[in-house]
Scaffold this motif. Structure first.
Motif: not given
Length: 274
Positions: A100-110, A136-144, A156-160
């Motif tokens: 619940x506390x990291x919902x945004x981060x976990x959404x980006x991770x997923x 694209x210069x980097x495709x990370x687990x949380x953001x691109x 940009x966050x991967x969730x977005x």
């Protein structure tokens, strides 16, 4: 606990406790060996597939190892008769609180995990995603990370990105370059098109197939508009774009075409002066 109590425990339950201790040690050794074997096989499978990024593969292996070790510890505690139901409920509650506390981060991770697997784009591709367009210069687990055409690094966050449309301009061999040329009403559009075709085809990096599209787009009071659409690889897009405009100016100038002007009937009336 005094000596008598210890001796009584050894004589009454010592054998049973010893068996449980040996069983727990054996379970720990065998369990750790099986976990290492399973994680190693998992790593080989991920490497062999070559569709999973090495960073994601390491994360998956680490998460799998932690989960399997927790299960092993709970199983060993159960051997000693320790009730693990409340412990498991505590872990579940902690997991929900963290989620619940990291919902945004976990959404980006997923979303990052899904994109690592599905690969809608890769490093070096020119894309439009999450309201940003760039390379694209980097495709990370949380953001691109993207480098925009004006040379600005944008993260940009991967969730977005995953929740919106993704346009990959580098996925196909060629991309269409859209330009517009306007001619005066006195100019024959067929003559203008005939003059433009060889000039556009001669531009560097314009591909022969498909051939450039040069047709009448619409009619305006000043004169017809021509769509001039050559095709090129996305890495040469802007070079072809600007060269196409130069070719239009040079071709029409060499032909002596007049500059399109707004007819008098369409011009705004002059402002009256006091």
């Amino acid at each position: 606990m005094n000596t008598q109590d210890i001796w009584q425990f050894i004589t009454t339950q010592g054998a049973d406790f010893g068996i449980k201790l040996v069983t727990a040690i054996a379970a720990w050794i065998v369990g750790r060996w099986l976990i290492a074997l399973a994680v190693g096989l998992m790593g080989k499978v991920l490497e062999r597939g070559s569709r999973i990024d090495s960073t994601l593969a390491n994360y998956l292996k680490s998460i799998t190892s932690v989960l399997l070790n927790i299960i092993l510890i709970l199983a060993i505690l159960d051997v000693f008769g320790v009730k693990t139901t409340s412990f498991a409920a505590l872990l579940a509650g902690a997991g929900l609180a963290i989620g619940a506390a990291w919902s945004g981060m976990l959404g980006n991770f997923a979303a990052g995990v899904f994109m690592q697997v599905l690969r809608p784009y890769k490093v070096g591709d020119y894309i439009s995603a999450g309201g940003v367009e760039g390379t694209v210069s980097e495709l990370g687990l949380f953001a691109t990370s993207l480098v925009t055409p004006d040379n600005v690094m944008t993260v940009v966050g991967n969730g977005k990105i995953f929740g919106d449309n993704i346009q990959n301009y580098s996925a196909l061999p060629v991309r269409r370059v859209d330009c517009v040329a306007k001619i005066a009403n006195s100019v024959d559009p067929r003559d203008a098109i005939a003059r433009l075709r060889p000039a556009i085809a001669a531009i560097p990096n314009v591909v022969a197939e498909p051939t450039p599209d040069i047709e009448i787009l619409e009619f305006t009071p000043e004169g017809p508009k021509l769509c001039v659409r050559p095709y090129t690889h996305t890495s040469h897009y802007w070079q072809v774009y600007f060269d196409t405009h130069q070719a239009i100016v040079q071709t029409f100038g060499s032909a002596g075409y007049p500059v399109p002007e707004t007819p008098v009937a369409y011009r705004s009336a002059p402002t009256a002066r006091a």
